[in-house]
Design an enzyme around this catalytic site. Structure first.
Site, short mmCIF file in Angstrom:
data_model
loop_
_atom_site.label_atom_id
_atom_site.label_comp_id
_atom_site.label_asym_id
_atom_site.label_seq_id
_atom_site.Cartn_x
_atom_site.Cartn_y
_atom_site.Cartn_z
N ARG A 1 95.03 44.32 54.09
CA ARG A 1 94.65 45.41 53.18
C ARG A 1 93.96 46.53 53.95
O ARG A 1 94.20 47.71 53.68
CB ARG A 1 93.73 44.87 52.07
CG ARG A 1 94.49 44.00 51.08
CD ARG A 1 93.57 43.09 50.30
NE ARG A 1 92.66 43.81 49.43
CZ ARG A 1 91.59 43.24 48.85
NH1 ARG A 1 91.34 41.95 49.04
NH2 ARG A 1 90.81 43.94 48.06
N LYS B 1 84.18 51.14 45.43
CA LYS B 1 84.77 52.10 44.49
C LYS B 1 84.60 51.64 43.04
O LYS B 1 84.09 52.38 42.20
CB LYS B 1 86.28 52.29 44.78
CG LYS B 1 86.59 52.73 46.19
CD LYS B 1 88.08 52.96 46.40
CE LYS B 1 88.92 51.70 46.31
NZ LYS B 1 88.81 50.79 47.46
N ARG C 1 96.80 56.44 46.87
CA ARG C 1 96.68 55.68 48.13
C ARG C 1 97.72 56.12 49.15
O ARG C 1 97.73 55.61 50.26
CB ARG C 1 96.85 54.20 47.85
CG ARG C 1 95.53 53.44 47.62
CD ARG C 1 95.87 52.00 47.25
NE ARG C 1 94.89 51.03 47.62
CZ ARG C 1 94.00 50.49 46.78
NH1 ARG C 1 93.92 50.90 45.54
NH2 ARG C 1 93.18 49.56 47.20
N ARG D 1 83.18 38.11 47.21
CA ARG D 1 83.75 38.30 45.88
C ARG D 1 84.85 37.26 45.62
O ARG D 1 85.02 36.80 44.50
CB ARG D 1 84.32 39.72 45.73
CG ARG D 1 84.82 39.98 44.31
CD ARG D 1 85.19 41.43 44.07
NE ARG D 1 86.31 41.85 44.89
CZ ARG D 1 86.81 43.07 44.90
NH1 ARG D 1 86.26 44.01 44.15
NH2 ARG D 1 87.82 43.38 45.68
N ARG E 1 89.28 35.98 42.89
CA ARG E 1 90.39 36.94 43.06
C ARG E 1 91.25 36.53 44.25
O ARG E 1 90.73 36.37 45.37
CB ARG E 1 89.80 38.34 43.27
CG ARG E 1 90.57 39.40 42.52
CD ARG E 1 89.89 40.72 42.65
NE ARG E 1 90.59 41.58 43.60
CZ ARG E 1 90.35 42.86 43.76
NH1 ARG E 1 89.42 43.44 43.04
NH2 ARG E 1 91.02 43.57 44.64
#
Ligand code: B4P
Length: 190
Positions: free
Chosen positions: A146, A14, A89, A128, A134
């Site tokens: 998640r 996204k 969401r 990532r 992160r």
């Protein structure tokens, strides 16, 4: 106005695709994930609360993210349109977004939903995690939380937009530019 909901599970691409869309269509990019991360960085009260939830792979309360989007819409009264990235969401977020847009005499034009299997999502996010540091991308259990939150609370939104004939599903596996081309085609044919 062109108002796009960019949708998909964590790691679907996204944020990556939003970068192309804002340039091509001159839109304002509203990513609730980015706004929350900047609150965390600044150490605000909101950021401290959000950090605990995000680092466990859980959604932040609806009222918090709705308030953030409301203030961003107010800050950009003359925009060509918006890309909502990672928002809505939940059903409540979707309904509140409709009300906020209605007040501006506009509405969601399209939902672009990126489809990627869980194995690929986990691979991308762990990578990532290494590249960016992160916190919510560092651990496979958090990533699985998640994905579970997405499957339970967020996936039903596809029906919300399908019923309004606004849902377009796109295969999110392939090169970034191939996927960007597919999104452009859908928007150009609206
Ligand atoms: P987000 O910031 O929205 O993060 P995300 O779901 O992980 O997706 P993101 O957009 O960052 O990643 P992308 O797919 O582009 O949310 C983080 C957290 O914030 C949530 O868990 C929640 O706690 C909270 N939150 C945010 N919004 C909320 C809301 N509305 N309500 C409640 N809570 C909220 O990319 C992932 C990786 O894949 C990148 O490294 C990228 O390089 C790679 N990639 C992209 N496209 C690829 C391709 N085609 N091929 C290979 N790799 C690709």
């Amino acid at each position: 106005m062109l108002n796009i909901v960019l949708f998909g599970p964590p790691g679907a691409g996204k944020g990556t695709q939003a970068d192309f869309l804002i340039k091509n269509y001159n839109l304002i990019h509203l990513s609730t994930g980015d706004i929350l991360r900047s609150e965390i960085k600044e150490g605000t009260t909101l950021g401290l609360e959000a950090k605990k939830l995000m680092n466990n792979g859980l959604l932040v309360p609806d009222d918090v993210v709705i308030g953030m989007i409301k203030s961003q819409l107010e800050k950009n009264p003359t925009s060509n349109g918006f890309i909502f990235d990672g928002f809505p969401r939940t059903q409540k977020q979707a309904k509140e977004l409709d009300k906020l847009l209605n007040k501006k005499s506009t509405s969601i034009s399209v939902m672009l939903s990126l489809k990627v299997d869980d194995q690929e999502l986990i691979k991308r996010l762990l990578k990532r995690g290494i590249d960016s540091g992160r916190a919510d991308d560092q651990n496979e259990n958090i990533i699985t939380n998640r994905i579970n939150e997405y499957n339970i609370k967020t996936t039903p939104l596809k029906d919300y937009y399908r019923l309004q004939n606004k849902l377009h599903e796109i295969n999110g596996i392939g090169s970034v530019s191939e996927i960007a081309n597919k999104l452009n085609q859908i928007i150009d044919n609206l």
